[in-house]
Each structure stands twice: as C-alpha cells, then as structure tokens.
Scaffold this motif. Structure first.
Motif, mmCIF file in Angstrom:
data_model
loop_
_atom_site.group_PDB
_atom_site.id
_atom_site.type_symbol
_atom_site.label_atom_id
_atom_site.label_comp_id
_atom_site.label_asym_id
_atom_site.label_seq_id
_atom_site.Cartn_x
_atom_site.Cartn_y
_atom_site.Cartn_z
ATOM 1 N N VAL A 135 -82.499 92.538 -27.040
ATOM 2 C CA VAL A 135 -83.871 92.289 -26.607
ATOM 3 C C VAL A 135 -84.781 92.470 -27.813
ATOM 4 O O VAL A 135 -84.827 93.553 -28.407
ATOM 5 C CB VAL A 135 -84.303 93.252 -25.478
ATOM 6 N N GLY A 136 -85.466 91.410 -28.206
ATOM 7 C CA GLY A 136 -86.407 91.478 -29.323
ATOM 8 C C GLY A 136 -87.815 91.691 -28.797
ATOM 9 O O GLY A 136 -88.256 90.993 -27.881
ATOM 10 N N ILE A 137 -88.523 92.653 -29.371
ATOM 11 C CA ILE A 137 -89.871 92.997 -28.915
ATOM 12 C C ILE A 137 -90.878 92.646 -30.000
ATOM 13 O O ILE A 137 -90.774 93.120 -31.131
ATOM 14 C CB ILE A 137 -89.978 94.495 -28.571
ATOM 15 N N GLY A 138 -91.850 91.810 -29.679
ATOM 16 C CA GLY A 138 -92.863 91.430 -30.650
ATOM 17 C C GLY A 138 -92.347 90.406 -31.645
ATOM 18 O O GLY A 138 -91.354 89.711 -31.415
ATOM 19 N N LEU A 139 -93.047 90.315 -32.769
ATOM 20 C CA LEU A 139 -92.727 89.310 -33.775
ATOM 21 C C LEU A 139 -91.354 89.555 -34.389
ATOM 22 O O LEU A 139 -91.086 90.616 -34.936
ATOM 23 C CB LEU A 139 -93.803 89.342 -34.875
ATOM 24 N N VAL A 140 -90.480 88.558 -34.273
ATOM 25 C CA VAL A 140 -89.136 88.614 -34.868
ATOM 26 C C VAL A 140 -89.035 87.460 -35.858
ATOM 27 O O VAL A 140 -89.302 86.309 -35.511
ATOM 28 C CB VAL A 140 -88.035 88.492 -33.795
ATOM 29 N N ALA A 141 -88.669 87.760 -37.090
ATOM 30 C CA ALA A 141 -88.594 86.738 -38.133
ATOM 31 C C ALA A 141 -87.620 85.629 -37.747
ATOM 32 O O ALA A 141 -86.590 85.875 -37.120
ATOM 33 C CB ALA A 141 -88.166 87.377 -39.459
ATOM 34 N N ASP A 142 -87.958 84.392 -38.153
ATOM 35 C CA ASP A 142 -87.092 83.248 -37.861
ATOM 36 C C ASP A 142 -85.672 83.476 -38.343
ATOM 37 O O ASP A 142 -84.705 83.082 -37.688
ATOM 38 C CB ASP A 142 -87.662 81.978 -38.510
ATOM 39 N N GLN A 143 -85.539 84.099 -39.514
ATOM 40 C CA GLN A 143 -84.221 84.347 -40.084
ATOM 41 C C GLN A 143 -83.366 85.201 -39.156
ATOM 42 O O GLN A 143 -82.174 84.950 -38.979
ATOM 43 C CB GLN A 143 -84.368 85.066 -41.429
ATOM 44 N N ILE A 144 -83.994 86.223 -38.559
ATOM 45 C CA ILE A 144 -83.248 87.118 -37.680
ATOM 46 C C ILE A 144 -82.868 86.395 -36.394
ATOM 47 O O ILE A 144 -81.748 86.537 -35.892
ATOM 48 C CB ILE A 144 -84.057 88.389 -37.381
ATOM 49 N N VAL A 145 -83.797 85.613 -35.831
ATOM 50 C CA VAL A 145 -83.489 84.849 -34.620
ATOM 51 C C VAL A 145 -82.305 83.931 -34.877
ATOM 52 O O VAL A 145 -81.393 83.810 -34.045
ATOM 53 C CB VAL A 145 -84.713 84.032 -34.155
ATOM 54 N N LEU A 146 -82.292 83.308 -36.041
ATOM 55 C CA LEU A 146 -81.196 82.396 -36.385
ATOM 56 C C LEU A 146 -79.875 83.161 -36.505
ATOM 57 O O LEU A 146 -78.834 82.701 -36.032
ATOM 58 C CB LEU A 146 -81.520 81.685 -37.699
ATOM 59 N N GLU A 147 -79.907 84.345 -37.130
ATOM 60 C CA GLU A 147 -78.686 85.137 -37.262
ATOM 61 C C GLU A 147 -78.160 85.561 -35.894
ATOM 62 O O GLU A 147 -76.954 85.531 -35.649
ATOM 63 C CB GLU A 147 -78.952 86.376 -38.119
ATOM 64 N N ILE A 148 -79.066 85.974 -35.018
ATOM 65 C CA ILE A 148 -78.653 86.390 -33.673
ATOM 66 C C ILE A 148 -78.015 85.214 -32.942
ATOM 67 O O ILE A 148 -76.967 85.334 -32.309
ATOM 68 C CB ILE A 148 -79.860 86.924 -32.882
ATOM 69 N N ARG A 149 -78.654 84.051 -33.041
ATOM 70 C CA ARG A 149 -78.143 82.844 -32.384
ATOM 71 C C ARG A 149 -76.773 82.463 -32.931
ATOM 72 O O ARG A 149 -75.847 82.148 -32.198
ATOM 73 C CB ARG A 149 -79.150 81.705 -32.594
ATOM 74 N N ASN A 150 -76.633 82.507 -34.258
ATOM 75 C CA ASN A 150 -75.365 82.137 -34.873
ATOM 76 C C ASN A 150 -74.247 83.118 -34.538
ATOM 77 O O ASN A 150 -73.074 82.747 -34.504
ATOM 78 C CB ASN A 150 -75.521 82.036 -36.394
ATOM 79 N N ALA A 151 -74.599 84.378 -34.320
ATOM 80 C CA ALA A 151 -73.594 85.389 -33.980
ATOM 81 C C ALA A 151 -73.148 85.291 -32.530
ATOM 82 O O ALA A 151 -72.219 85.980 -32.120
ATOM 83 C CB ALA A 151 -74.147 86.791 -34.263
ATOM 84 N N GLY A 152 -73.809 84.424 -31.745
ATOM 85 C CA GLY A 152 -73.432 84.256 -30.348
ATOM 86 C C GLY A 152 -73.840 85.416 -29.470
ATOM 87 O O GLY A 152 -73.258 85.620 -28.396
ATOM 88 N N ILE A 153 -74.854 86.190 -29.893
ATOM 89 C CA ILE A 153 -75.328 87.331 -29.104
ATOM 90 C C ILE A 153 -76.373 86.846 -28.106
ATOM 91 O O ILE A 153 -77.387 86.284 -28.507
ATOM 92 C CB ILE A 153 -75.945 88.414 -30.011
ATOM 93 N N PRO A 154 -76.169 87.044 -26.795
ATOM 94 C CA PRO A 154 -77.211 86.676 -25.824
ATOM 95 C C PRO A 154 -78.475 87.498 -26.110
ATOM 96 O O PRO A 154 -78.389 88.698 -26.386
ATOM 97 C CB PRO A 154 -76.599 87.065 -24.477
#
Length: 347
Positions: A135-154
C-alpha cells in the motif's frame, strides 16, 4: 490480443531495445525524457496489461489468507516516501498508515513500514517473494511504481495515481468537496475568492482546484488566471510574500480557499501579521482537518478526511486485488465532511 514486444516499442520510438528494457525495468542508463516516452508508449500499446512481468502474482483466496499456511506470504509493505512533507511521523500520513496497519492486523496480516525513496534501492530492502502486497501512501515516485509493477507485487495507492501505470487507487472526493465548500462561500455573499495551492503538485490538489474553479464558473464569477502566483507556489513559505504584495496593491479577496490545512496555517499567520481580521475581513478555509486546524486562531473551517478509514479501505481493496488479480482496476472516492468553524463569515 497480439503480444506487444520491447522491439516493437523500440521501433516505434526510434530507440534501442536496450533502452526500452532499461526503462521498463526501472534501471538507469536512459534519460528521464526517454524513460517517460518509453513508458507512455508501452502503456498506450497495452504492454503492461499482458501481465508477463517477473514474479506474476497468483490468485489467493480470502480463505487461504485466513488459514495462513506456513508457505503463504503474509506481510504487506506500507510505503511512505520520505519526500517533502510526507514523513512517517506526520499526523496526516501517519493516521492513514495507522488505518492500513490496523486493517491488516484485524485479518492477522503482518505489515512493514518503508520510507525508502531511492528507487535504485527499494527492492533491495525488501524480498518481493515474501511480500503479499503493498500500500503506497501519498506521492510515490514513478520509478518505484514501475519497480513494484515489474516485481509482480499487488499494490494499492492512496492519494496518488500514476497516469501511465494503472493500479487500484483511493482518493478523497476532492472535486465535489471543494465544489460544495466554494458554493457555500458564494452563498454567504463572497464574490472575490482565491485558491491557494499549486494544482500541479498532486492529483488531489488539481481536483480541489478544479472543484473551486468550476463553482466560480457556474456562478459567472471571476476565476484566477493560470499565471496567478498563488497557483504556482512551490513552498508554503512563499505565501507570506505573495499576500504581503497583494495587501500592498489592495487586491485582497474576501475569501481564500486553501489546498490543505498546512497552507491555510501560513495564510492565517500572514493575515494576522498584516492586521487583517479573520473572518471579519477575510474568510479562510483548509482541507484535511488536521488536529492543528481546530487549535488555530480562529479555528479553521476545513474538509474532514477520514484518514484511518481510508487506510482500512485500502486494505479491503488490496485483498480484493490479491484474490482477483485480473479484475479491472478501481478508483475509490471517499466523501469528505465540511467542518464549519470560526474562520468564515458572511460578507
């Protein structure tokens, strides 16, 4: 649907396949401009909808989570990037995090709070294989969102969304809340109103500005120009200089609608220094209903954000995503109640 490949994205943009690979995996080696172009092209072509990233999540039923077999992942990351005003000890973000943690604890799920904001190190401090979700709270950098997505983490984002990488999100109903607040001020006789806050700072600020502007347009009242300095502030400390300049030019409005309570605090302090009475001379409103808002002089009229409740709803949304990983993404809006205190008055 035909599979979209990295080579196709590279050919479309005229870049190398290596550049596409680096950008989509969140690795260094390409400029920010090129990275954004690649991510945008990938999203437009449906690359992310193919769900072929490493670590693809399997469906997990709520019954499985309740049984908690030893092999089942049972930890959720609560991510609070340590940028600008978003600190774990912040009353606002902290209460949302408390709601997330409490919602997980109610279901016997563990949590780990992470404040790392360096995307190059984010996945190095956690083990994606042992994470149930995030669960991301507030502003999350695009880079981190991409890493989370690529890691397959819901994952679920609270008060933030990425325009290129879709996900489940939870927001306040910012537009309607400020629209109603502005309508009420107009009902009280205010015809000269100013919004204080940079709409480009976040999606929430933009929606609040849009609600404010629309209410004025509907009543055919003057709307701030895009170049207004109050819409371009990068730091709340700039508010003091801007208001003093407005006071010198005798161009004060009868009401300030602030993007949040923190900004409203600076407005109230500066007006007091200038000898301008609130609410007798100027009305001021905020947004968030922080604990400090009720202690200000005068107590601030604001929109209440059910912070703990937002955190708990994020847990519900995350568990639904884990159980149904292929269902359409959802955007949940939470209603905000207007708290009318002593900082506004009729004209």
């Amino acid at each position: 649907m035909k599979k979209v490949t990295m080579q196709q994205i590279a050919d479309q943009l005229g870049v190398s396949k290596f550049a596409v690979s680096q950008a989509l995996s969140g690795k260094p080696g390409v400029s920010d401009e090129t990275r954004n172009r690649i991510i945008q092209a990938a999203a437009a072509q449906g690359y992310y909808s193919q769900r072929h990233t490493r670590g693809k999540a399997r469906p997990v039923s709520l019954q499985e989570m309740e049984k908690k077999p030893p092999a089942l992942k049972n930890t959720v990351i609560v991510l609070i990037p340590n940028v600008r005003y978003q600190l774990p000890e912040s009353a606002f973000w902290g209460k949302i995090a408390d709601g997330v943690i409490a919602g997980l604890a109610d279901r016997g799920i563990g949590s780990m709070v992470v404040t790392e904001h360096n995307s190059d190190r984010f996945l190095h401090i956690i083990n994606p294989a042992s994470v149930l979700g995030l669960v991301g709270i507030g502003l999350v950098a695009d880079q981190i969102v991409l890493e989370i997505r690529n890691a397959g983490i819901p994952f679920v984002l609270i008060d933030h969304e990425d325009s290129l990488i879709l996900s489940d999100t939870i927001f306040m109903n910012n537009y309607d809340s400020v629209h109603r607040l502005t309508e009420y001020l107009i009902y009280l006789g205010h015809k000269s109103l100013k919004f204080v806050g940079n709409p480009g700072y976040s999606r929430s600020f933009f929606d609040r500005w849009l609600g404010f502007r629309t209410a004025l347009e509907e009543m055919r009242l003057p709307v701030q120009e895009a170049g207004d300095r109050l819409l371009q502030i990068e730091d709340d400390r700039e508010v003091e200089d801007i208001l003093k300049s407005m006071y010198a030019r005798k161009s004060m409005p009868t009401a300030f609608v602030c993007a949040n309570d923190a900004t409203a605090l600076h407005v109230l302090r500066t007006l007091a220094e200038l000898g301008i009475r609130v609410p007798e001379d100027v009305s001021v409103t905020g947004f968030d209903n922080t604990e400090e808002a009720a202690r200000l002089s005068p107590p601030l009229s604001t929109v209440d954000v059910p912070k703990t409740g937002m955190g708990r709803r994020a847990v519900e949304l995350l568990l639904r995503r884990i159980e149904n990983p292929d269902k359409p993404f959802e955007k949940m809006l939470i209603h905000g109640e207007f708290i009318n205190r002593q900082s506004i008055a009729p004209v």
